[in-house]
Scaffold this active site. Structure first.
Site, PDB file in Angstrom:
ATOM      1  N   THR A 282       0.819  -1.209   0.000  1.00 11.28           N
ATOM      2  CA  THR A 282       0.000   0.000   0.000  1.00 11.28           C
ATOM      3  C   THR A 282       0.858   1.267   0.000  1.00 11.28           C
ATOM      4  OG1 THR A 282      -1.468   1.283   1.453  1.00 11.28           O
ATOM      5  CG2 THR A 282      -0.104  -0.349   2.524  1.00 11.28           C
ATOM      6  N   ASP A 283       0.276   2.364  -0.466  1.00 11.45           N
ATOM      7  CA  ASP A 283       0.986   3.656  -0.391  1.00 11.45           C
ATOM      8  C   ASP A 283       1.022   4.189   1.043  1.00 11.45           C
ATOM      9  OD1 ASP A 283      -1.702   4.342  -0.111  1.00 11.45           O
ATOM     10  OD2 ASP A 283      -1.675   5.956  -1.595  1.00 11.45           O
ATOM     11  N   GLU A 284       0.232   3.575   1.944  1.00  8.67           N
ATOM     12  CA  GLU A 284       0.154   4.109   3.310  1.00  8.67           C
ATOM     13  C   GLU A 284       1.473   3.959   4.064  1.00  8.67           C
ATOM     14  OE1 GLU A 284      -3.548   3.356   5.342  1.00  8.67           O
ATOM     15  OE2 GLU A 284      -4.599   3.052   3.453  1.00  8.67           O
TER      16      GLU A 284
ATOM     17  N   TYR B  13      -1.757  -0.553  10.925  1.00  3.18           N
ATOM     18  CA  TYR B  13      -1.888  -1.215   9.615  1.00  3.18           C
ATOM     19  C   TYR B  13      -0.691  -0.888   8.726  1.00  3.18           C
ATOM     20  CZ  TYR B  13      -3.252  -1.699   4.694  1.00  3.18           C
ATOM     21  OH  TYR B  13      -3.259  -1.992   3.342  1.00  3.18           O
TER      22      TYR B  13
ATOM     23  N   LYS C 250       2.397  -3.261   7.278  1.00  6.70           N
ATOM     24  CA  LYS C 250       2.676  -3.438   5.843  1.00  6.70           C
ATOM     25  C   LYS C 250       4.109  -2.975   5.533  1.00  6.70           C
ATOM     26  CE  LYS C 250       0.314  -4.629   2.888  1.00  6.70           C
ATOM     27  NZ  LYS C 250      -0.034  -5.977   2.340  1.00  6.70           N
TER      28      LYS C 250
HETATM   29  P1  NAD Z   1      -9.364  -7.514   2.117  1.00  3.69           P
HETATM   30  O1  NAD Z   1      -9.359  -7.232   3.583  1.00  3.69           O
HETATM   31  O2  NAD Z   1     -10.589  -7.242   1.320  1.00  3.69           O
HETATM   32  O3  NAD Z   1      -8.992  -9.054   1.864  1.00  3.69           O
HETATM   33  C1  NAD Z   1      -7.977  -9.707   2.560  1.00  3.69           C
HETATM   34  C2  NAD Z   1      -8.121 -11.190   2.311  1.00  3.69           C
HETATM   35  O4  NAD Z   1      -7.065 -11.861   3.028  1.00  3.69           O
HETATM   36  C3  NAD Z   1      -9.432 -11.781   2.833  1.00  3.69           C
HETATM   37  O5  NAD Z   1      -9.985 -12.668   1.882  1.00  3.69           O
HETATM   38  C4  NAD Z   1      -9.028 -12.538   4.086  1.00  3.69           C
HETATM   39  O6  NAD Z   1      -9.851 -13.667   4.367  1.00  3.69           O
HETATM   40  C5  NAD Z   1      -7.605 -12.952   3.748  1.00  3.69           C
HETATM   41  N1  NAD Z   1      -6.787 -13.150   4.952  1.00  3.69           N
HETATM   42  C6  NAD Z   1      -6.677 -12.312   6.018  1.00  3.69           C
HETATM   43  N2  NAD Z   1      -5.866 -12.858   6.945  1.00  3.69           N
HETATM   44  C7  NAD Z   1      -5.429 -14.042   6.441  1.00  3.69           C
HETATM   45  C8  NAD Z   1      -4.563 -15.056   6.923  1.00  3.69           C
HETATM   46  N3  NAD Z   1      -3.986 -14.956   8.121  1.00  3.69           N
HETATM   47  N4  NAD Z   1      -4.326 -16.133   6.139  1.00  3.69           N
HETATM   48  C9  NAD Z   1      -4.921 -16.247   4.910  1.00  3.69           C
HETATM   49  N5  NAD Z   1      -5.775 -15.326   4.415  1.00  3.69           N
HETATM   50  C10 NAD Z   1      -6.032 -14.246   5.176  1.00  3.69           C
HETATM   51  O7  NAD Z   1      -8.112  -6.732   1.546  1.00  3.69           O
HETATM   52  P2  NAD Z   1      -7.930  -5.998   0.138  1.00  3.69           P
HETATM   53  O8  NAD Z   1      -8.475  -4.619   0.247  1.00  3.69           O
HETATM   54  O9  NAD Z   1      -8.390  -6.880  -0.938  1.00  3.69           O
HETATM   55  O10 NAD Z   1      -6.343  -5.864   0.092  1.00  3.69           O
HETATM   56  C11 NAD Z   1      -5.544  -6.897  -0.482  1.00  3.69           C
HETATM   57  C12 NAD Z   1      -4.080  -6.490  -0.388  1.00  3.69           C
HETATM   58  O11 NAD Z   1      -3.866  -5.276  -1.092  1.00  3.69           O
HETATM   59  C13 NAD Z   1      -3.608  -6.250   1.041  1.00  3.69           C
HETATM   60  O12 NAD Z   1      -2.305  -6.753   1.169  1.00  3.69           O
HETATM   61  C14 NAD Z   1      -3.617  -4.734   1.184  1.00  3.69           C
HETATM   62  O13 NAD Z   1      -2.653  -4.303   2.118  1.00  3.69           O
HETATM   63  C15 NAD Z   1      -3.279  -4.306  -0.230  1.00  3.69           C
HETATM   64  N6  NAD Z   1      -3.814  -2.995  -0.644  1.00  3.69           N
HETATM   65  C16 NAD Z   1      -5.132  -2.693  -0.466  1.00  3.69           C
HETATM   66  C17 NAD Z   1      -5.621  -1.458  -0.922  1.00  3.69           C
HETATM   67  C18 NAD Z   1      -7.082  -1.087  -0.802  1.00  3.69           C
HETATM   68  O14 NAD Z   1      -7.447   0.051  -1.108  1.00  3.69           O
HETATM   69  N7  NAD Z   1      -7.969  -1.992  -0.404  1.00  3.69           N
HETATM   70  C19 NAD Z   1      -4.743  -0.551  -1.518  1.00  3.69           C
HETATM   71  C20 NAD Z   1      -3.403  -0.889  -1.676  1.00  3.69           C
HETATM   72  C21 NAD Z   1      -2.944  -2.114  -1.242  1.00  3.69           C
HETATM   73  P1  TYD Z   2     -10.705   3.987   4.291  1.00  2.00           P
HETATM   74  O1  TYD Z   2     -11.662   3.575   3.236  1.00  2.00           O
HETATM   75  O2  TYD Z   2     -10.785   3.350   5.631  1.00  2.00           O
HETATM   76  O3  TYD Z   2      -9.237   3.843   3.670  1.00  2.00           O
HETATM   77  P2  TYD Z   2      -7.796   4.343   4.259  1.00  2.00           P
HETATM   78  O4  TYD Z   2      -7.950   4.757   5.661  1.00  2.00           O
HETATM   79  O5  TYD Z   2      -7.004   3.088   4.139  1.00  2.00           O
HETATM   80  O6  TYD Z   2      -7.366   5.441   3.368  1.00  2.00           O
HETATM   81  O7  TYD Z   2     -10.852   5.555   4.502  1.00  2.00           O
HETATM   82  C1  TYD Z   2     -10.700   6.483   3.437  1.00  2.00           C
HETATM   83  C2  TYD Z   2     -10.831   7.870   4.021  1.00  2.00           C
HETATM   84  O8  TYD Z   2     -12.165   8.040   4.507  1.00  2.00           O
HETATM   85  C3  TYD Z   2      -9.909   8.114   5.217  1.00  2.00           C
HETATM   86  O9  TYD Z   2      -9.461   9.461   5.184  1.00  2.00           O
HETATM   87  C4  TYD Z   2     -10.817   7.902   6.409  1.00  2.00           C
HETATM   88  C5  TYD Z   2     -12.174   8.372   5.905  1.00  2.00           C
HETATM   89  N1  TYD Z   2     -13.339   7.685   6.528  1.00  2.00           N
HETATM   90  C6  TYD Z   2     -14.377   8.429   7.080  1.00  2.00           C
HETATM   91  O10 TYD Z   2     -14.365   9.669   7.053  1.00  2.00           O
HETATM   92  N2  TYD Z   2     -15.425   7.764   7.639  1.00  2.00           N
HETATM   93  C7  TYD Z   2     -15.495   6.416   7.686  1.00  2.00           C
HETATM   94  O11 TYD Z   2     -16.471   5.856   8.254  1.00  2.00           O
HETATM   95  C8  TYD Z   2     -14.431   5.648   7.103  1.00  2.00           C
HETATM   96  C9  TYD Z   2     -14.452   4.149   7.117  1.00  2.00           C
HETATM   97  C10 TYD Z   2     -13.376   6.330   6.517  1.00  2.00           C
END
Ligand code: NAD
Ligand code: TYD
Length: 348
Positions: free
Chosen positions: A131-133, A156, A160
């Site tokens: 992630t970019d975070e 988180y 990461k």
């Molecule tokens: P998500 O939470 O929707 O899915 C995570 C999946 O991992 C789930 O299916 C869960 O069951 C599985 N999982 C969790 N713990 C586990 C374990 N101990 N063993 C096996 N499986 C397990 O997450 P996502 O949003 O799809 O993100 C996927 C990846 O991409 C992550 O690594 C996240 O850090 C990265 N990412 C997410 C975003 C975003 O905006 N969602 C952006 C950039 C990077």
């Molecule tokens: P989120 O979807 O949790 O992603 P991330 O924190 O990983 O960027 O949140 C996106 C933005 O929205 C973040 O600035 C937090 C804000 N947010 C709210 O204002 N209210 C909410 O209930 C949630 C879940 C997020």
């Protein structure tokens, strides 16, 4: 036939990656390893579950013995590692769960790949999706590049960041052939309604308040999930070993502006009077350690691999809303049971 392990393939992004790889690469056998936590859902990949080049394995990446055995049985050619605990608010309440899955789980996969491949790395690849975070927070100006120093602020992002460092260390120390990407906020179908966009869509449908943290002036760079899956496909096949690529949408939105746009689109799609959903906006207590702004410079992946986002935010958001409106059963299933307890604890 190449054996490819995808972890977290029952989650949001993982399900899009699994679907893409199963359909596009019949010459690969895709093994989807997922623990099916609250965020994992087999409904997300129901359409491909009977494909001959697909196998689902339920299992926990934290379980070292299980992971070692899995690698010795299958001797995977490639790993795409997406399994993670992924929600910042949950990491504030239970940081250790994030260390277990995101750090220890990644370590188990790295060790298993290293030991199984034993330095015979020809045709092998470990792809860590991040992630970019990890870069922390930007001020009003600037963009994250691949050389921005890591400066994570939430449990988180710290977990990461730690996993990213281990992946790099395995590249430097054991020459493990890895690629790593750091992506901005994704949105799209099958997104669990704890994150901003699906949470607010669900709340608007149900006439529930829209809890905007702090003053709403936080900025995120939004990318359509299928564009992320396309970038992952490209990096897995064309990326250079030991390289990092940033992936972003060149699409910055202040939370409050995004929420207003979402309200407007939802009113149109639901046939409600203009301004109806806007009235649901409620400013609530801020998230601790809330990062002000994320924005990605995707120049490297664009120049070196030719990737760029394919849909505009308006198109992507429209498609996303349509998907949630026509998949009310999915939404109801994932918001019953434990989701209600989570929601109460987080927002009461
Ligand atoms: P998500 O939470 O929707 O899915 C995570 C999946 O991992 C789930 O299916 C869960 O069951 C599985 N999982 C969790 N713990 C586990 C374990 N101990 N063993 C096996 N499986 C397990 O997450 P996502 O949003 O799809 O993100 C996927 C990846 O991409 C992550 O690594 C996240 O850090 C990265 N990412 C997410 C975003 C975003 O905006 N969602 C952006 C950039 C990077
Ligand atoms: P989120 O979807 O949790 O992603 P991330 O924190 O990983 O960027 O949140 C996106 C933005 O929205 C973040 O600035 C937090 C804000 N947010 C709210 O204002 N209210 C909410 O209930 C949630 C879940 C997020």
């Amino acid at each position: 036939m190449k054996k490819i392990l995808i972890t977290g393939g029952a989650g949001f992004i993982g399900s899009h990656v699994v679907r893409r790889f199963v359909n596009k690469y019949p010459e690969y056998h895709i093994f989807n390893l997922d623990a099916l936590t609250y965020a994992g859902n087999l409904e997300n990949i129901k359409d491909i579950e009977h494909n001959p080049n697909y196998t689902f394995i339920k299992g926990d990446i934290v379980d070292e013995t299980f992971i070692n055995k899995l690698f010795s049985v299958h001797n995977f050619d490639g790993v795409l590692h997406l399994a993670a605990e992924s929600h910042v608010d949950r990491s504030i309440k239970d940081p250790l769960a994030f260390v277990k899955t995101n750090v220890i789980g990644t370590m188990n996969l790295l060790n298993a790949a290293k030991n199984q491949w034993m330095g015979n790395y020809e045709g092998k690849r470990f792809y860590h999706i991040s992630t970019d975070e990890v870069y922390g927070s930007l001020g009003a100006e600037g963009l994250f590049t691949e050389t921005t120093p890591y400066d994570p602020n939430s449990p988180y992002s710290a977990s990461k960041a730690s996993s990213d460092h281990f992946v790099r260390a395995y590249g430097a120390t054991y020459d493990l052939p890895y690629v790593l990407t750091n992506c901005s906020n994704n949105y799209g179908s099958y997104h669990f309604p704890e994150k901003l966009i699906p949470l607010f869509i669900n709340n608007i449908i149900n006439n529930k308040s829209l809890p905007v943290y702090g003053d709403g002036n936080y900025t995120r760079d939004w990318l359509y999930v299928e564009d992320h899956a396309a970038a992952i496909d490209l990096v897995f096949h064309k990326g250079k070993n030991h390289e990092t690529y940033n992936i972003g949408g060149f699409n910055e939105w202040k939370n409050i502006d995004l929420v207003k746009l979402l309200c407007q689109l939802m009113d149109q799609k639901l046939g409600r009077n203009e301004g109806t959903s806007h009235q649901l906006i409620t400013y609530v207590k801020d998230r601790p350690g809330h990062d002000l702004r994320y924005a990605i410079d995707s120049t490297k992946i664009n120049k070196e691999l030719g990737w760029k986002p394919s849909v505009t935010f308006e198109e992507g958001l429209g498609k996303t809303i349509d998907w949630y409106l026509s998949n009310s059963e999915w939404l109801q299933n994932v918001t019953s049971g434990t989701y209600k307890d989570y929601y109460k604890k987080q927002y009461s």
